[in-house]
Design a protein around this motif. Sequence first.
Motif, PDB file in Angstrom:
ATOM      1  N   LYS A 124       0.947  -1.128   0.076  1.00  0.00           N
ATOM      2  CA  LYS A 124      -0.153  -0.035  -0.090  1.00  0.00           C
ATOM      3  C   LYS A 124       1.042   1.301   0.053  1.00  0.00           C
ATOM      4  O   LYS A 124       0.454   2.184  -0.526  1.00  0.00           O
ATOM      5  N   HIS A 128      -7.324   8.531  -6.456  1.00  0.00           N
ATOM      6  CA  HIS A 128      -8.188   7.443  -5.972  1.00  0.00           C
ATOM      7  C   HIS A 128      -7.124   6.391  -5.288  1.00  0.00           C
ATOM      8  O   HIS A 128      -7.314   5.940  -4.100  1.00  0.00           O
ATOM      9  N   TYR A 140      -5.008   7.573  -2.297  1.00  0.00           N
ATOM     10  CA  TYR A 140      -6.154   8.000  -1.018  1.00  0.00           C
ATOM     11  C   TYR A 140      -6.392   6.479  -0.601  1.00  0.00           C
ATOM     12  O   TYR A 140      -6.232   6.203   0.744  1.00  0.00           O
ATOM     13  N   ASP A 141      -6.888   5.641  -1.320  1.00  0.00           N
ATOM     14  CA  ASP A 141      -7.641   4.414  -0.921  1.00  0.00           C
ATOM     15  C   ASP A 141      -6.373   3.498  -0.442  1.00  0.00           C
ATOM     16  O   ASP A 141      -6.519   2.738   0.784  1.00  0.00           O
ATOM     17  N   SER A 142      -5.102   3.630  -0.905  1.00  0.00           N
ATOM     18  CA  SER A 142      -3.964   2.698  -0.339  1.00  0.00           C
ATOM     19  C   SER A 142      -3.662   3.377   1.058  1.00  0.00           C
ATOM     20  O   SER A 142      -3.341   2.559   2.042  1.00  0.00           O
ATOM     21  N   PHE A 150      -5.784   4.901   3.183  1.00  0.00           N
ATOM     22  CA  PHE A 150      -6.919   4.535   3.924  1.00  0.00           C
ATOM     23  C   PHE A 150      -6.654   2.977   4.367  1.00  0.00           C
ATOM     24  O   PHE A 150      -7.125   2.724   5.557  1.00  0.00           O
ATOM     25  N   ASP A 151      -6.338   2.079   3.485  1.00  0.00           N
ATOM     26  CA  ASP A 151      -6.200   0.655   3.889  1.00  0.00           C
ATOM     27  C   ASP A 151      -5.108   0.501   4.833  1.00  0.00           C
ATOM     28  O   ASP A 151      -5.190  -0.306   5.705  1.00  0.00           O
ATOM     29  N   LYS A 161      -6.800   1.110   7.940  1.00  0.00           N
ATOM     30  CA  LYS A 161      -7.715   0.567   8.226  1.00  0.00           C
ATOM     31  C   LYS A 161      -7.194  -0.850   8.983  1.00  0.00           C
ATOM     32  O   LYS A 161      -7.650  -1.386  10.088  1.00  0.00           O
ATOM     33  N   ASP A 208     -15.274   6.031   7.260  1.00  0.00           N
ATOM     34  CA  ASP A 208     -14.337   7.057   6.601  1.00  0.00           C
ATOM     35  C   ASP A 208     -13.602   7.705   7.326  1.00  0.00           C
ATOM     36  O   ASP A 208     -12.816   8.562   6.618  1.00  0.00           O
ATOM     37  N   LYS A 232     -11.559  13.478  -1.933  1.00  0.00           N
ATOM     38  CA  LYS A 232     -11.995  12.091  -2.167  1.00  0.00           C
ATOM     39  C   LYS A 232     -13.502  11.850  -2.441  1.00  0.00           C
ATOM     40  O   LYS A 232     -14.201  11.398  -3.343  1.00  0.00           O
ATOM     41  N   ILE A 249     -15.975  10.889  -5.600  1.00  0.00           N
ATOM     42  CA  ILE A 249     -16.934   9.794  -5.558  1.00  0.00           C
ATOM     43  C   ILE A 249     -18.182  10.333  -6.020  1.00  0.00           C
ATOM     44  O   ILE A 249     -19.097   9.750  -6.816  1.00  0.00           O
TER      45      ILE A 249
END
Length: 305
Positions: free
Chosen positions: A154, A191, A194-196, A198-199, A202, A215, A242, A246
Amino acid sequence: MEKKVNISLILESFHNLERAYADLKKLLSMDKDEFVKNKLAWDKARVDFNLAFESCMRPCRHLSVVYGLKTTSKDCLVKLGEYVGFEYLENLQNITDFYFKYRDLKETVNSEELYSFLEENLHVFKEYAKKIVEHIKVTTGNVLLIDFDLLKEKAKNVKDSVGKINFVLSAGLENFKSKPMYYDRVKYFYHVAYDSLFDICKHLAPKFGIKKFGDDCLLKMVEHGIISEEYKSVIIKMMRLKNKLISTWDIPQEELYRDLSETKDWFEPLMKEISTSLKNLLEKVSSSQKIHPKNSQGQERDQRE
């Protein structure tokens, strides 16, 4: 090449198991007569039982390969249970037999039999997962069950994507506006970045004791002191961008260029903040592990004396 335990696979599987287990516990809290008369209840119980069993089987197949065990679907749980020193092997066999007998939901099962079976064997799912997790922690030394491979992957995604965002924006606003490909691709790169990030959040949030988050995971890390307070406003900007991407794909070009220019350079500092906090946490855990054996030895001496 030595085979490694896939921590994320284990965590995801046992998370699914936990949800199915909670649902089954709730159904069993019903009076038996009430359960037997309620077809919706025992239909749901069968679905949840199948999910629970399959959530155990996925890590079982994986760990069988890691530990060099020769197993089949009908003996995997028992053989792995025996390997890790699990005590309820007979219950594991009962669970396996029941699954293969009734896994097809078209097969008729007596509702009283179902209730009694679950009442007797349900606890084994939780104990089994606990034993597997304990074994992994002891044999790998990874007491927090951190998937370092996932974190590296990530982090690389973040760095690569930010690098591509930098490349696009370095062409200047006019070029950005005149080339639709730049506009489309840079949204994709954001995307991914940011998603990486966030992963990463998480995966690590529970290790820091953050139990409830959605979120707002990165903001929760600020609240818990894992990320410095100074980054709060930056994180909010990143989240807003983000959400814009979306909710609507057609952000004005100049606005997107500006937003990316204001946020792109904060990804790596945020990762460094999390990395520093993780390093401190690991050092704390390591120190605790060194102290506990000494304490237990001291207690043993006191008892002998």
